[in-house]
Design a protein around this motif. Structure first.
Motif, mmCIF file in Angstrom:
data_model
loop_
_atom_site.group_PDB
_atom_site.id
_atom_site.type_symbol
_atom_site.label_atom_id
_atom_site.label_comp_id
_atom_site.label_asym_id
_atom_site.label_seq_id
_atom_site.Cartn_x
_atom_site.Cartn_y
_atom_site.Cartn_z
ATOM 1 N N VAL A 102 33.313 32.346 23.879
ATOM 2 C CA VAL A 102 34.480 31.720 24.524
ATOM 3 C C VAL A 102 34.916 30.505 23.702
ATOM 4 N N PRO A 143 33.884 39.827 33.799
ATOM 5 C CA PRO A 143 35.242 39.897 33.223
ATOM 6 C C PRO A 143 35.388 39.034 31.972
ATOM 7 N N LEU A 144 34.782 37.850 31.987
ATOM 8 C CA LEU A 144 34.931 36.961 30.826
ATOM 9 C C LEU A 144 34.139 37.499 29.638
ATOM 10 N N GLN A 146 33.565 40.606 29.015
ATOM 11 C CA GLN A 146 34.358 41.727 28.504
ATOM 12 C C GLN A 146 35.523 41.217 27.647
ATOM 13 N N TYR A 147 36.133 40.139 28.113
ATOM 14 C CA TYR A 147 37.243 39.568 27.335
ATOM 15 C C TYR A 147 36.754 39.087 25.962
ATOM 16 N N THR A 148 35.592 38.425 25.925
ATOM 17 C CA THR A 148 35.105 37.907 24.631
ATOM 18 C C THR A 148 34.863 39.054 23.650
ATOM 19 N N ARG A 150 36.471 41.922 23.572
ATOM 20 C CA ARG A 150 37.772 42.438 23.111
ATOM 21 C C ARG A 150 38.517 41.459 22.223
ATOM 22 N N ALA A 151 38.363 40.171 22.514
ATOM 23 C CA ALA A 151 39.191 39.184 21.800
ATOM 24 C C ALA A 151 38.539 38.704 20.503
ATOM 25 N N CYS A 176 40.585 51.481 26.071
ATOM 26 C CA CYS A 176 40.412 50.254 25.307
ATOM 27 C C CYS A 176 39.086 50.289 24.557
#
Ligand code: GMT
Length: 386
Positions: A102, A143-144, A146-148, A150-151, A176
């Motif tokens: 993050v 969720p966070l 998973q975001y890390t 992907r991002a 995705c």
């Protein structure tokens, strides 16, 4: 592109696992001439002992009455951004998804919004284990995490088993997909090397942070079965939440004289090398770095067959694997090496050879530098991740 890269590494300042891998990687990259900055909320022990030229940035933040706890991860992000603005960073390499990926993503995106010609750093996230299997899988963090994944501009895992778990826990099927590079952990074969053979009674050794996932009390019970009728010893190195329970179990089995609790130690090669066997009894383990370090010292490993451990220990060759729910089977394999020193030594030699062939430090570090360079080249083409 300059051959010398400016690399920022972000990690937990821990004795074990991800903190060790990040520190050893930072030192190796600096050794190769790269300009390396390490960000953490304290100095990682392996780095503290090194005279190497890595620049360590400890960011802890300042307490403020409105904060429930001091957000050191935001202080780290801020420090990264400050350094990027002043000297530039090509790569930000986060170890362990939360909170470091993050911080890296936030610093990169903040740098993107700067009115500057300096390109933002590319983010590499290395997933180590419980960041995926326990922490990241917990609903409040899923969720966070998973975001890390992907991002990040690239994601690596320390074993194929962990890559699989990551896809299972965080993938979205075809909608995705994400690429994962598997880059296994490595060991410094100079530091961790065979150093004389054991004298005295047969001995097993275990090193960990005594978290529940390591099952140290289970190990003490298994050792009680494995060593019955022998004068074998078990040395437990490290400290953590389950140490008291492990002591209680040792007492209960009348093992007080044969089980030693050493607490935290830095002298790992000296403790690993003379042992006849290294014992790993985790419920889950993405890789098992301590087992690899033991193998480099020519100490064979008896481990539970979980996660990515089978990618490190070859059953019947460099040690033994046993099902995690079968203590009797585990104890029998441990006993086999405690009572047959010649066999243990033969497996120890095979273990060292496996480390030389597959887990040598420079060879693995080259996988990371190749990945960094690939990202920086992609940066100049339209095919890179958005
Ligand atoms: O995931 C953890 O438990 C934390 C991590 C650490 O920081 O101690 O350990 C993990 O990363 C190590 C280094 O890559 C691996 O060798 C360990 O197998 C892994 N631990 C687990 O999967 C339980």
């Amino acid at each position: 592109m300059d051959s010398c890269l400016k690399i920022g590494i972000i990690c937990h300042p821990t004795y074990g696992g991800s903190g060790v891998v990040a520190s050893e990687l930072a030192l190796s990259l600096a050794d190769e001439g790269h300009c390396v900055h390490l960000f953490s909320h304290d100095v990682p022990p392996r780095l503290a002992r090194s005279p190497g030229p890595v620049e360590v940035h400890v960011a802890q933040g300042v307490p403020y009455p409105l904060f429930h706890s001091t957000p050191h991860d935001l202080a780290i992000t801020s420090r990264i951004l400050d350094l990027h603005r002043s000297t530039g960073l090509d790569i930000l390499h986060a170890h362990y998804a939360l909170p470091h990926a993050v911080s890296a993503i936030l610093a990169r995106d903040a740098a993107r919004s700067d009115c500057s010609d300096r390109p933002p750093p590319r983010v590499v996230t290395t997933l180590h284990g419980t960041d995926i299997t326990l922490v990241g899988n917990e609903p409040s963090y899923h969720p966070l995490t998973q975001y890390t994944i992907r991002a990040s501009d690239a994601v690596t895992t320390v074993s194929s088993a962990l890559a699989e778990r990551t896809r299972e826990n965080f993938g979205d099927g075809k909608q995705c997909p994400f690429d994962i590079d598997v880059i296994p952990n490595f060991v410094d074969l100079e530091t961790f090397r065979p150093n004389g053979q054991a004298d005295g009674p047969p001995s097993a050794v275990h090193v960990s942070n005594f978290r529940r996932v390591k099952r140290v009390p289970w190990l003490v019970r298994a050792f009680a079965e494995a060593s019955e009728g022998t004068d074998a010893h078990l040395t437990l190195v490290g400290d953590g939440p389950e140490q008291d329970e492990a002591r209680r179990v040792a007492q209960e089995h009348g093992l007080a004289g044969r089980v030693r609790f050493l607490g935290m130690r830095d002298a790992l090669p000296e403790l690993l090398s003379p042992a006849d066997v290294y014992a790993l009894t985790s419920q889950d383990e993405s890789f098992g770095l301590s087992a690899l370090e033991a193998m480099a010292c020519a100490t064979p490993v008896v481990a539970t067959d979980v996660g990515g451990v089978g990618e490190v220990v070859v059953d019947g060759v460099t040690g033994f694997l046993a099902p995690a729910d079968d203590r009797a089977a585990y104890a029998a394999k441990l006993r086999a090496l405690l009572v047959d020193r010649e066999r243990a030594r033969e497996m120890g030699r095979a273990a060292r050879a496996r480390c030389e062939e597959h887990f040598e430090r420079r060879r693995i570090v080259a996988h990371y530098t190749d990945l960094y360079r690939r990202l920086l080249i992609e940066d100049r083409t339209p095919t890179g991740r958005p």
